[in-house]
Design a protein around this motif. Structure first.
Motif, PDB file in Angstrom:
ATOM      1  N   THR A   1      -1.543   1.235  21.040  1.00  0.00           N
ATOM      2  CA  THR A   1      -2.004   0.309  20.007  1.00  0.00           C
ATOM      3  C   THR A   1      -3.458  -0.096  20.212  1.00  0.00           C
ATOM      4  O   THR A   1      -4.225  -0.204  19.251  1.00  0.00           O
ATOM      5  CB  THR A   1      -1.117  -0.951  19.979  1.00  0.00           C
ATOM      6  N   TYR A   2      -3.857  -0.295  21.459  1.00  0.00           N
ATOM      7  CA  TYR A   2      -5.199  -0.814  21.702  1.00  0.00           C
ATOM      8  C   TYR A   2      -6.197   0.229  22.207  1.00  0.00           C
ATOM      9  O   TYR A   2      -7.351  -0.107  22.457  1.00  0.00           O
ATOM     10  CB  TYR A   2      -5.119  -2.026  22.632  1.00  0.00           C
ATOM     11  N   MET A   3      -5.777   1.484  22.333  1.00  0.00           N
ATOM     12  CA  MET A   3      -6.753   2.566  22.500  1.00  0.00           C
ATOM     13  C   MET A   3      -7.109   3.036  21.090  1.00  0.00           C
ATOM     14  O   MET A   3      -6.752   4.140  20.667  1.00  0.00           O
ATOM     15  CB  MET A   3      -6.172   3.710  23.330  1.00  0.00           C
TER      16      MET A   3
ATOM     17  N   ARG B   1      12.598  -1.612  28.573  1.00  0.00           N
ATOM     18  CA  ARG B   1      11.786  -2.350  27.602  1.00  0.00           C
ATOM     19  C   ARG B   1      10.353  -2.524  28.094  1.00  0.00           C
ATOM     20  O   ARG B   1       9.389  -2.331  27.349  1.00  0.00           O
ATOM     21  CB  ARG B   1      12.407  -3.715  27.319  1.00  0.00           C
ATOM     22  N   GLU B   2      10.185  -2.883  29.362  1.00  0.00           N
ATOM     23  CA  GLU B   2       8.849  -3.138  29.886  1.00  0.00           C
ATOM     24  C   GLU B   2       8.041  -1.851  30.030  1.00  0.00           C
ATOM     25  O   GLU B   2       6.818  -1.852  29.841  1.00  0.00           O
ATOM     26  CB  GLU B   2       8.953  -3.875  31.218  1.00  0.00           C
ATOM     27  N   ARG B   3       8.702  -0.759  30.343  1.00  0.00           N
ATOM     28  CA  ARG B   3       7.994   0.522  30.422  1.00  0.00           C
ATOM     29  C   ARG B   3       7.547   0.971  29.031  1.00  0.00           C
ATOM     30  O   ARG B   3       6.434   1.477  28.855  1.00  0.00           O
ATOM     31  CB  ARG B   3       8.891   1.571  31.075  1.00  0.00           C
ATOM     32  N   MET B   4       8.408   0.756  28.043  1.00  0.00           N
ATOM     33  CA  MET B   4       8.035   1.085  26.670  1.00  0.00           C
ATOM     34  C   MET B   4       6.920   0.162  26.183  1.00  0.00           C
ATOM     35  O   MET B   4       5.982   0.594  25.500  1.00  0.00           O
ATOM     36  CB  MET B   4       9.262   0.964  25.760  1.00  0.00           C
ATOM     37  N   ASP B   5       7.004  -1.100  26.555  1.00  0.00           N
ATOM     38  CA  ASP B   5       5.995  -2.080  26.146  1.00  0.00           C
ATOM     39  C   ASP B   5       4.611  -1.666  26.639  1.00  0.00           C
ATOM     40  O   ASP B   5       3.619  -1.757  25.907  1.00  0.00           O
ATOM     41  CB  ASP B   5       6.370  -3.453  26.714  1.00  0.00           C
ATOM     42  N   ARG B   6       4.544  -1.191  27.871  1.00  0.00           N
ATOM     43  CA  ARG B   6       3.259  -0.768  28.434  1.00  0.00           C
ATOM     44  C   ARG B   6       2.639   0.356  27.610  1.00  0.00           C
ATOM     45  O   ARG B   6       1.441   0.328  27.298  1.00  0.00           O
ATOM     46  CB  ARG B   6       3.454  -0.306  29.879  1.00  0.00           C
ATOM     47  N   GLU B   7       3.454   1.337  27.243  1.00  0.00           N
ATOM     48  CA  GLU B   7       2.914   2.472  26.497  1.00  0.00           C
ATOM     49  C   GLU B   7       2.597   2.104  25.053  1.00  0.00           C
ATOM     50  O   GLU B   7       1.638   2.620  24.472  1.00  0.00           O
ATOM     51  CB  GLU B   7       3.893   3.651  26.547  1.00  0.00           C
ATOM     52  N   MET B   8       3.393   1.203  24.476  1.00  0.00           N
ATOM     53  CA  MET B   8       3.108   0.743  23.119  1.00  0.00           C
ATOM     54  C   MET B   8       1.766   0.021  23.073  1.00  0.00           C
ATOM     55  O   MET B   8       0.965   0.215  22.152  1.00  0.00           O
ATOM     56  CB  MET B   8       4.223  -0.192  22.640  1.00  0.00           C
TER      57      MET B   8
END
Length: 326
Positions: free
Chosen positions: A81-83, A70-77
């Protein structure tokens, strides 16, 4: 009841603050009061995108509830999202390249989801070149490109040829799948190399590539693919609002075959009614101002049509209706 009232009161204060902080931006005002500056240097609110409980890759359901996934996916999401400008540019470019890539993947029996591997490899920049020397949409290294059938030299470099490089990538994927029998392991091997993934699967006694302890680049790589797919399939959910006219349409062109040398590509481009820059843009595999062809090999040049070179928003179509709001 009192506790709930207190919570509601706090949430209301936060909402009022966010709205108030956004007013200077929304109204176009460049004036920020001294009182506001003392409270916040950022005149807007940022929220964290929701990580889905599960995603799919080639039909395989991947559970993201476990904390590490979950945390690895969260980082990429959050990264996608913010790039803002980069992610929006990716969606625009996909409208031009996905119609070319998808049929080739399908014809070669490769899962459609591998187009997202291409997205993170090159940012859909067909002339991308890494500091290490990887090139093109699929970022082949010179030796690997040659191994899978591409011509790579200082005059012709087919790593930049969209169709041929995609066919070469499919050959790699097939070879790796024959070894692993798992498409996610194939994607990890594309980044780290088959030898490394094979050895780590054995050493770590892992049954899935996503559970391996790998260098950060490869560890992130698999989740970047999944995050790219999630964003592309739900762009509005993550704040990307595009209209059809914003997308980059495919460039219409005619095909011209040549089996002899072309001494001056500048003159050749002019004879075709286009500029040298336009010739290179549609044929980035040409790496010099001439085409040396001593063996009589047949090459196909793409010559953009005069009508197709001019942007017409009324004719722009969305390859994927989910990308646009109109």
């Amino acid at each position: 009841m009192k506790k709930q009232t207190k919570i509601n009161y706090i949430l209301t204060l936060i909402l009022v603050f966010c709205i108030g902080a956004s007013i200077p931006v929304l109204t176009g005002s460049s004036q920020v009061t001294e009182q506001h500056s003392a409270k916040s240097e950022v005149p807007y609110c940022v929220t964290s995108p929701t990580v889905p409980a599960q995603v799919t890759f080639d039909g395989e359901t991947i559970d993201l509830r476990r904390y590490d996934r979950r945390e690895r996916m969260d980082r990429e999401m959050m990264a996608f999202t913010y790039m803002h400008s980069t992610t929006m540019l990716l969606i625009k470019r996909a409208n031009r390249y996905f119609p070319i890539i998808e049929p080739i993947l399908k014809a070669n029996g490769i899962p459609d989801d591998f187009k997202y591997l291409m997205v993170i490899e090159s940012n859909l920049n067909n002339i991308a070149r890494s500091p290490a020397g990887a090139a093109g949409l699929w970022q082949f290294m010179p030796a690997t490109g040659r191994e899978f059938g591409l011509e790579v030299n200082d005059n012709v470099d087919e790593r930049y040829h969209i169709e041929k490089a995609t066919v070469a990538a499919c050959k790699y994927f097939k070879q790796a799948y024959a070894k692993y029998g798992d498409w996610m392991a194939v994607s990890a091997a594309y980044n780290a190399g088959q030898g490394r993934i094979s050895s780590q699967l054995d050493k770590q006694l892992a049954s899935h590539a996503m559970d391996l302890w790998l260098v950060e680049e490869t560890s992130r790589y698999m989740f970047r693919i999944l995050a790219a797919k999630e964003i592309f399939n739900n762009p509005q959910r993550y704040g990307f609002l595009l209209k059809r006219e914003h997308l980059y349409p495919p460039i219409p062109y005619k095909k011209v075959t040549v089996s002899t040398s072309i001494n001056d590509l500048n003159d050749y481009a002019k004879s075709q009614g286009i500029t040298y820059a336009q010739l290179r843009d549609t044929n980035p595999w040409l790496r010099d101002t001439s085409l040396r062809n001593k063996t009589g090999k047949t090459y196909t040049l793409y010559i953009p049509t005069q009508e197709g070179m001019y942007y017409d928003p009324k004719k722009t179509e969305a390859y994927n209706k989910q990308w646009v709001i109109d």
